[in-house]
Design an enzyme around this catalytic site. Structure first.
Site, PDB file in Angstrom:
ATOM      1  N   TYR A 163       0.821  -1.212   0.000  1.00  0.00           N
ATOM      2  CA  TYR A 163       0.000   0.000   0.000  1.00  0.00           C
ATOM      3  C   TYR A 163       0.858   1.267   0.000  1.00  0.00           C
ATOM      4  O   TYR A 163       1.689   1.447   0.892  1.00  0.00           O
ATOM      5  CB  TYR A 163      -0.869  -0.017   1.255  1.00  0.00           C
ATOM      6  CG  TYR A 163      -1.770   1.177   1.432  1.00  0.00           C
ATOM      7  CD1 TYR A 163      -3.030   1.220   0.843  1.00  0.00           C
ATOM      8  CD2 TYR A 163      -1.377   2.258   2.210  1.00  0.00           C
ATOM      9  CE1 TYR A 163      -3.869   2.308   1.019  1.00  0.00           C
ATOM     10  CE2 TYR A 163      -2.203   3.351   2.390  1.00  0.00           C
ATOM     11  CZ  TYR A 163      -3.451   3.378   1.789  1.00  0.00           C
ATOM     12  OH  TYR A 163      -4.268   4.454   1.969  1.00  0.00           O
ATOM     13  N   ASN A 167       7.583  -2.332   2.876  1.00  0.00           N
ATOM     14  CA  ASN A 167       6.650  -1.261   3.229  1.00  0.00           C
ATOM     15  C   ASN A 167       6.056  -1.489   4.614  1.00  0.00           C
ATOM     16  O   ASN A 167       4.895  -1.219   4.835  1.00  0.00           O
ATOM     17  CB  ASN A 167       5.506  -1.270   2.178  1.00  0.00           C
ATOM     18  CG  ASN A 167       4.594  -0.075   2.274  1.00  0.00           C
ATOM     19  OD1 ASN A 167       5.062   1.047   2.440  1.00  0.00           O
ATOM     20  ND2 ASN A 167       3.297  -0.309   2.173  1.00  0.00           N
ATOM     21  N   SER A 174       3.274  -3.540   4.473  1.00  0.00           N
ATOM     22  CA  SER A 174       3.367  -4.888   3.916  1.00  0.00           C
ATOM     23  C   SER A 174       4.784  -5.137   3.455  1.00  0.00           C
ATOM     24  O   SER A 174       5.558  -4.195   3.262  1.00  0.00           O
ATOM     25  CB  SER A 174       2.462  -5.047   2.679  1.00  0.00           C
ATOM     26  OG  SER A 174       1.101  -5.055   3.012  1.00  0.00           O
TER      27      SER A 174
END
Lengths: 391, 391, 391, 391
Positions: free
Chosen positions: B157, B229, B269
């Site tokens: 994301y 991330n 993530s």
């Protein structure tokens, strides 16, 4: 000279009269997070732990005679005086070169119905049998005439030190571990199922740790117990410090290994039991069990092929969750609030393993095989060298 | 003062003309293990990686207009010029708050049939569609008139910096990533799918690393690519050093977060792709994928609830494994020799994440949200403070 | 007239003195598919099966005294004279209210390393222990001094007929099952671990069946052995015919059940072992194990909550697959050719369960509890009523 | 002659003006169990289903032009007017030759956060994208500025009849299915995602069924929707009757298959969505999903290699289960009371598949490929022959 001093200190520490044994934190290992009162799995209310430790004779291994260096550990999620009282549970295997009986029903039902027993690899059957007999003898199912259940028994291999093919664990020792189980402060190192274990090239065994946290005004505890028997010495990390590299050539195990074995360094296992009073549902407890490898990684584990790295997580919350009849209402932590449980699990697993190593004493087992304790002074020195000693 | 210097240096590094970008090893991070020629997933022969990086405009986020900070990454296990040529593969999810399409068929068949694409969370569908169209356009199934397949598309994301609800990734960019894919040296940091990512409180993105090892006279390579991330700044470890604690108050992201969001720090993530030329069967590749969390743990990850931590492992060996008709003979590494693969995976994952952070540059995205690069000088200073700088 | 003759024949066959017991096919059940020579798991070359059957006394249940209605089944994938010789294997659980030890290592390694033992629920530990002792006594690991392994022991519950809390299975019976194991024709019904079992409201037990098929010029065999102890009478289907509905009110078990039990009809279990000589890799064998429920469904099973429905599949092909050192080449069936294996598994599971029921005889166990055999004549009548009797 | 009549009847039935279409029960198929009011998934309160059906032109397949025989199905667990409102869910794959996006987060979180969409194999990406856009357009997250989610989109392959490589499903059709979704009576057969499907050698498509049951004074409903596209004609069973064997040579599909395809009979898929209002936790819903294969088996399915047999189960109970902040209390059915849910699932899956076949009409698609509807008269005749027609 440094070596002589360290051996001297090691001997000192190994004297039972030396007084309060230091734990890893006492030595200055800078762990993160806030432990519970005992820094132990028993900080989770209701949890009881008991050991039987079996140590007999020295010298050559004569199968069936000894020497024996083994034992049994019993963990009761809600105490042994509470009869049949399942807790929500789930499990995960990082590397399944091991056994934990009873897991298929845990996956299916979401419940752990029995105490968790841990012993050596070859005694799983004996322990399972003894638990069932104890259920019959104590009317564990309170008059139910046709119960069935699947005792949970884990194991790690102690054949380097123990006459494991002699099958010395019997019903007596299982009952002893059960009877001994209690809350509060619990022993670490060469005790219970962890008696004859090796970790990251040094003596391992049983270890424990806990974390306390606040999540939206509620205080929860995560407690961990490990039976630690895994890893390569050169990979040992303590609080991120490459202790294994530093101590690579120090105090290597004295092992008269027979040449006819395929066993390799790193073969071994780690059983981890995670207890919490946070209200987690079975699928959330699976998530907790899946975080255990993160704690193992911080000590240097890789989930080696020869290792049985099997992890069980249970929640003592929701005491009324198990029924055979009516629907029940159970409490569940929001997934969005679960991170502290995860983080605490990782932290407590890391500390429990180091605690096992710090508590364990040098042990000579079969055929003079000797596994040395992690030397506390050298550990302290190394932490200091890397500016990581907690003063 | 220190701050000013570091900002200055950061600006310097971010200039494209600064010359060869340093990687984590160049800065002196003491990683363990021997990397391949490029220290990249492309060290595994045949693997090609391509990016398309989409960066447009600055300022306020107007959905559908931008600013855009996103992209697409393509990984071809056997190169894009080899048409349909499945490789043995498997996968594991540490925390499934994410998407990787196509995994159900990987589990079932043991094969990865398509390139692995990675993009932002909201563009998975677009990328999947574009890959299928490319298959039709390039006659990927060589005349078969009734093929079906399930493109593998992962995501993380980037909505903190990117107009993610504007859906800016389209077929053009997917084709660009595919066309760009090549072997050899590959870019890191703010490129491809990793363009707008954040890691452990600093700018993250795409990273890669590899390990070369010898197992019984054969040399094998493990290569890793991450789209990183995830994580909490205070947990950041670099080579075991608590860099996150040290830099806790330094260069915090400048984020004008709207108050109406439930997102928390740590949401994010990490997609990890592990390639190897070692001859591993699907069930062995699952084991490799299950070791990825161990590398993430070394950087400080906990598999947070908001994180989609999904890992894919494939083997380029056994080129003839896939047939529709005859039985085939395939090669398999003995389980007892697999530890080096596991260890290399853990090492390469750790290094690839740090590589992503070292390569990433400070980025300002939507609404002026700014994520700062990990300051190289402060990293070096911290490693030095803990006596861990490789000189 | 035909009806009268068939009933007559059925009565003849049902006399214990008649000699050759009829199997389901002999009665005219119209199964699909071509069985092997023995229509048994032993049609897979190398597979040996042995039983010990323990039946003592009648009357009231005195725990520890009897009556005993239980036993042990042993399955050797490559025969008991072949020492340590792992086969590729995998497993699946439809409903895990049961135990099969050793499965975690099967998942991880892809290998089944031990014989498969099946017994009653409370004797799993004893059987596991006895197998390990037998390994020591027979030097199963051929001189290796530090082996470890995890015997595979499954179970189903026979407490309706057997003094299961008396723990009557001991080492002697385990060795007997091992010694008895042989290839060729094997017994069914009230034998081995299946002695005291109940299926779909009638007497169950041990059953077997096989299928032979040709896949691209090669002939393969799938053989199945079940220990069948599950299901609701009203759901019983035989070749799709609603036999359970028809016989709903016939010969209900005579059970003096104590009122203090939570057990329900349908509680029970089915252990299924699928053997094949087709060259399947571990992930393909998982697929085979996942097809077992389809065969159970055809008999009317629903995977009830009280049932331990655990299935193991192994392949005797690839005799050299297991090594500790070198890479090996193994053969694998193309996924696109696997359907016949799936179909044969479904067919053989269905037939093996019905075979168990057809072979089982009415049994009176503890406290006069009586479970009636499926009446062959009524079965034939019912098949005829629905125009499904094979003539 | 019989053939001519049946064709005549088939034509009659296929006329839209023929009136109320019969369902399988209306024809006399003797299903077991009590259906809900509509015998549909919409019997579970709150569930809404919508279709868009796309049928254009006839003749030769020109990629991108048609003929088109496809569509989209939308299922809203709590209705489309309820914005973001996750339900407990879980899933299982019998044979993963298919795609269902979003499943990794379902496993992890225990929640289904989006509608369930079903379409053809090549349109999964388009549908996923359109759902996300619809979320943005309808402010589905009620003001949250940084949400992310993973739309659940399943698929089966309709390339035998449909220009599947022409990618005809677009946002318009997705919105149409969403807008159309409603409770109450729903269509079956050649509608929605099921438009171009084939089942057990006859025309398949969308089917539905339900069961109502009483568990300890509470009434629960299980509803099932299938998109059915699997199986071998010779294996077709209807209520246990070997209809496939009987009709083996009747009305074979007229297929001008290009010789360049590896596709085989039996390739296909079945997506099954199970809804219930019983209060099941995620791990219990996994158990429900694992029972779906038992229903498929009763129709003759074997989980063929070319089939994507993926099953999702959700519970509309516990409306307050999803929170981001506080703990919540949720209701759970006792495991010991779950058998009726399992049995109902098996029954409803079986009936839904037959309903799909009974409702589907003969369809001619690309290149004149024709798939015939199951002839109702021949079905009735066959049931009668085997004394199984419900009168």
């Amino acid at each position: 000279m440094k070596y002589i001093i360290s051996v001297f200190i090691a001997i000192l520490f190994s004297l039972p009269s030396f007084g309060q044994k230091p734990r890893a934190r006492d030595l200055g290992v800078p762990f993160v997070g806030k432990p519970g009162k005992y820094n132990a799995i028993t900080d989770v209310k209701g949890v009881e732990v008991g050991y039987s430790t079996i140590i007999t004779s020295k010298g050559e291994n004569i199968i069936g005679k000894g020497p024996v260096r083994t034992g049994v550990t019993a963990i009761f999620p809600r105490g042994k005086s509470r009869k049949f009282s399942p807790v929500y549970a789930n499990w995960y295997s990082l590397n399944g070169n091991g056994e934990m009986t009873g897991t298929t029903w845990i996956t299916e039902s979401g419940f752990l119905e029995t105490p968790v027993m841990i012993t050596n690899t070859n005694s799983v059957g004996e322990v399972r049998q003894a638990v069932l007999k104890w259920f019959v003898d104590t009317d564990w199912y309170s008059g139910d005439k046709e119960w069935f259940t699947y005792p949970v028994v884990g194991e790690t291999y102690d054949g380097l030190l123990n006459d494991i093919y002699g099958f010395h664990v019997n019903e007596k020792y299982v009952l002893e571990a059960i009877q001994n189980s209690s809350s509060g402060k619990i022993s670490e190192g060469n005790v219970g199922g962890g008696t004859g274990m090796v970790t990251m090239g040094f003596k391992g065994g049983t270890g424990t740790a806990s974390r306390v946290m606040t999540i939206r005004d509620s205080t929860y505890t995560v407690g961990v117990l490990v039976q630690s028997n895994f890893g390569f010495k050169e990979n040992l990390l303590v609080a991120g410090v490459p202790v294994g590299q530093e101590l690579r050539d120090t105090l290597n195990p004295k092992v008269n290994k027979s040449p006819e074995s395929y066993r390799q360094e790193g073969d071994g296992s780690i059983i981890v039991v995670v207890a919490t009073d946070a209200p987690l549902l079975p699928h959330q407890l699976k998530r907790v069990a899946q975080r255990v490898p993160l704690g193992i990684a911080k000590v240097g584990g890789i989930g080696a092929n020869g290792s049985g790295d099997i992890f069980l997580a249970f929640s003592t919350a929701n005491e009324q969750a198990f029924t055979r009849t009516n629907n029940v209402r159970v409490e569940t932590l929001s997934n969005d609030q679960i991170n502290w449980i995860f983080q605490s699990t990782v932290q407590a697993v890391e500390e429990a393993i180091i605690n096992a190593m710090v508590a364990a004493r040098t042990m000579e087992g079969i055929n003079g095989n000797t596994v040395y304790a992690l030397p506390h002074d050298l550990l302290i020195n190394t932490l200091q060298k890397y500016n990581r000693l907690n003063k």
